[in-house]
Design a protein around this motif. Structure first.
Motif, short mmCIF file in Angstrom:
data_model
loop_
_atom_site.label_atom_id
_atom_site.label_comp_id
_atom_site.label_asym_id
_atom_site.label_seq_id
_atom_site.Cartn_x
_atom_site.Cartn_y
_atom_site.Cartn_z
N TRP A 33 0.84 -1.18 0.00
CA TRP A 33 0.00 0.00 0.00
C TRP A 33 0.88 1.24 0.00
N GLY A 34 0.27 2.39 -0.29
CA GLY A 34 0.98 3.66 -0.32
C GLY A 34 0.14 4.78 0.22
N VAL A 35 0.79 5.87 0.64
CA VAL A 35 0.14 7.06 1.19
C VAL A 35 0.73 8.28 0.50
N ALA A 36 -0.11 9.23 0.12
CA ALA A 36 0.36 10.43 -0.58
C ALA A 36 -0.62 11.57 -0.37
N PRO A 37 -0.15 12.82 -0.42
CA PRO A 37 -1.06 13.97 -0.40
C PRO A 37 -2.02 13.90 -1.59
N SER A 38 -3.24 14.38 -1.38
CA SER A 38 -4.26 14.19 -2.40
C SER A 38 -5.25 15.35 -2.38
N THR A 39 -6.16 15.28 -3.30
CA THR A 39 -7.35 16.13 -3.32
C THR A 39 -8.55 15.19 -3.20
N ALA A 40 -9.73 15.74 -3.29
CA ALA A 40 -10.93 14.91 -3.23
C ALA A 40 -11.02 13.96 -4.41
N LYS A 41 -10.28 14.26 -5.49
CA LYS A 41 -10.33 13.43 -6.68
C LYS A 41 -9.12 12.50 -6.82
N GLY A 42 -8.10 12.69 -5.99
CA GLY A 42 -6.94 11.82 -6.09
C GLY A 42 -5.63 12.57 -5.89
N PRO A 43 -4.51 11.87 -5.84
CA PRO A 43 -3.20 12.50 -5.62
C PRO A 43 -2.92 13.58 -6.65
N THR A 50 2.53 20.65 2.86
CA THR A 50 3.28 21.85 3.23
C THR A 50 2.31 23.01 3.38
N TYR A 51 2.33 23.63 4.59
CA TYR A 51 1.38 24.72 4.88
C TYR A 51 2.12 25.87 5.57
N LYS A 52 1.51 27.03 5.44
CA LYS A 52 1.91 28.21 6.20
C LYS A 52 0.63 28.85 6.72
N LEU A 53 0.41 28.79 8.03
CA LEU A 53 -0.85 29.21 8.64
C LEU A 53 -0.60 30.12 9.83
N ASP A 54 -1.61 30.93 10.11
CA ASP A 54 -1.56 31.77 11.30
C ASP A 54 -2.06 30.99 12.51
N PRO A 55 -1.67 31.39 13.71
CA PRO A 55 -2.24 30.74 14.90
C PRO A 55 -3.77 30.85 14.89
N GLY A 56 -4.44 29.76 15.18
CA GLY A 56 -5.90 29.73 15.19
C GLY A 56 -6.52 29.36 13.86
N ALA A 57 -5.72 29.22 12.79
CA ALA A 57 -6.27 28.91 11.46
C ALA A 57 -6.62 27.43 11.36
N THR A 58 -7.58 27.14 10.46
CA THR A 58 -8.01 25.76 10.21
C THR A 58 -8.11 25.53 8.71
N LEU A 59 -7.73 24.34 8.26
CA LEU A 59 -7.87 23.99 6.84
C LEU A 59 -8.31 22.52 6.72
N THR A 60 -8.80 22.19 5.54
CA THR A 60 -9.20 20.81 5.23
C THR A 60 -8.40 20.33 4.03
N ASP A 61 -7.91 19.10 4.12
CA ASP A 61 -7.12 18.54 3.04
C ASP A 61 -7.43 17.05 2.94
N TYR A 62 -6.75 16.36 2.01
CA TYR A 62 -7.04 14.94 1.76
C TYR A 62 -5.72 14.16 1.72
N VAL A 63 -5.83 12.92 2.18
CA VAL A 63 -4.72 11.98 2.07
C VAL A 63 -5.21 10.77 1.29
N ALA A 64 -4.45 10.35 0.31
CA ALA A 64 -4.82 9.19 -0.52
C ALA A 64 -4.11 7.95 0.03
N VAL A 65 -4.91 6.92 0.30
CA VAL A 65 -4.38 5.62 0.74
C VAL A 65 -4.72 4.61 -0.34
N THR A 66 -3.72 4.03 -0.95
CA THR A 66 -3.91 3.14 -2.09
C THR A 66 -3.51 1.72 -1.71
N ASN A 67 -4.40 0.78 -1.99
CA ASN A 67 -4.14 -0.64 -1.78
C ASN A 67 -3.71 -1.26 -3.11
#
Length: 401
Positions: A33-43, A50-67
């Motif tokens: 299996w493998g793991v990689a940064p992704s979007t809702a549609k795939g890697p 890699t992010y640059k955020l202010d204190p108190g900031a929130t974001l949503t992202d995706y991780v792709a797990v492939t079998n």
């Protein structure tokens, strides 16, 4: 819980480029299996989160797990904090340890996923930066692991956590303070059996990231004898990245170092940015010093042999000079003795000849005429006849009348 070295290495590789599928060893070697940064549609080709955020900031992202296996696979999915190993590697906390940094700021929608054969899931997660988060870099990763049991060399059953993941690099805005320090400098000098060659200076020290920015650096080793004699310098290969609060141990070697009895070595590391970061102003260079004895054993032995040879040469020359002086003195003494003997022989010969010539020479006070022959008849004496066969023409007899 024991981690496979191959899996840990796979995690490290994910920070630079997408890693190939990770197989499990033994009977389940077909499970990958493998793991990689992704979007809702795939890697999307990102090497890391890699992010640059202010204190108190929130974001949503995706991780792709492939079998990549031919059968369904159930994996544990979680986030953890990263650290720098003593050798400079990137690793995550063991699965049983609770994260306290960026790993604790990640919330996955699923903690366990079952993936059909040769399929992929794009799992969403949220990352929330605490309002009191410290400025600078925070590193972690998202891991997909498979728990299994295996037998060790002694036949004991042990639990093994096979895992692979993708890195997280988060920079919290605020004042950046990049800094590297050099600690625990230990120096060793190994002499050479060749007295005409120097030895090897080995410096081992710890480089600690005391700032809040992940850094690399280039070590430099300097060495010199008393009063700066034989000063030398060597640059080592660049260090791998060191996370804030992390440290690694490195060794720098310098060859052909002359053993000048007492050496002073200084190790320095010039901090450098990782990737496309810009450090303005550049951070200061930190150094550490240590002294070590470097006794020139082979050189002293060679010097002793040379001194002994010089002493022997001088002694031989002095002995020859004394022998020559004695020979000259003996020759002179023999010459004087021979001259004395010659003088004595000459004196003896003259003394032997003196009686034969008495009276033959001129008479004292005369004018050079030969002395008269007393044995001849004297015409002036009365009663003596004169030999007419010896003319006495012009002869005047001198002497007392």
């Amino acid at each position: 819980m024991r981690l496979l070295a191959a899996i840990a290495t796979g995690i490290a590789l994910l920070g630079a480029a997408p890693a190939p599928p990770t197989p499990t060893p033994g009977a389940s070697s077909a499970v990958t299996w493998g793991v990689a940064p992704s979007t809702a549609k795939g890697p999307n080709g990102r090497p890391a989160f890699t992010y640059k955020l202010d204190p108190g900031a929130t974001l949503t992202d995706y991780v792709a797990v492939t079998n990549h296996s031919a059968r369904p696979l159930t994996l544990n999915l979680y986030a953890s904090d990263a650290f720098t190993t003593a050798q400079g590697g990137f690793d995550l906390l063991a699965g049983g340890r609770q994260p306290t940094d960026v790993g604790s700021w990640v919330r996955l929608s699923q903690r366990s996923v079952t993936i059909p054969s040769t399929s992929r899931l794009n799992v969403p997660f949220t990352l929330t930066v605490p309002r009191n988060a410290t400025p600078g870099d925070h590193a972690g990763g998202i891991v997909a692991s498979l728990a299994a049991t295996s037998a060790d060399a002694q036949g004991n059953q042990v639990a093994v956590d096979h895992r692979v993941g993708a890195r997280i690099y988060l920079r919290v805005t605020g004042e950046l303070q990049p800094a590297l320090t050099v600690e625990n400098l230990r120096v060793r000098h190994s002499g050479s059996l060749n007295p005409l060659a120097g030895g090897t200076l080995t410096a081992t020290f710890t480089v600690r990231n005391t700032g809040n920015v992940r850094l690399t650096g280039r070590p430099t080793l300097n060495a010199a004898g008393p009063f700066g004699l034989g000063r030398r310098s060597v640059d080592a290969a660049a260090l791998p990245e060191i996370l804030p609060g992390g440290e690694l141990t490195t060794t720098v070697r310098m060859t052909d170092v002359p053993p000048l009895f007492r050496l002073t070595a200084s190790a320095a590391v010039t901090p450098a940015a990782v990737g496309d970061q810009v450090l303005d102003p550049p951070p200061a260079v930190d150094t550490a010093q240590a002294s070590i004895w470097a006794v020139p054993g082979p050189q002293l032995a060679l010097l002793a042999v040379h001194a002994l040879a010089v002493w022997v040469l001088i002694a031989v020359r002095r002995r020859r000079a004394r022998q020559f002086a004695r020979a000259v003195a003996t020759a002179r003494e023999e010459g004087r003795n021979e001259a004395s003997r010659e003088t004595e022989r000459s004196s003896d010969g003259q003394d032997a000849a003196i009686p034969a010539v008495v009276g033959a020479g001129p008479r004292a006070g005369g004018d050079g005429d030969p002395a008269p022959d007393r044995s001849a008849p004297d015409a002036d004496r009365p009663g003596q006849s004169r030999d007419n066969s010896r003319p006495d023409i012009g002869h005047t007899r001198k002497g007392k009348q």
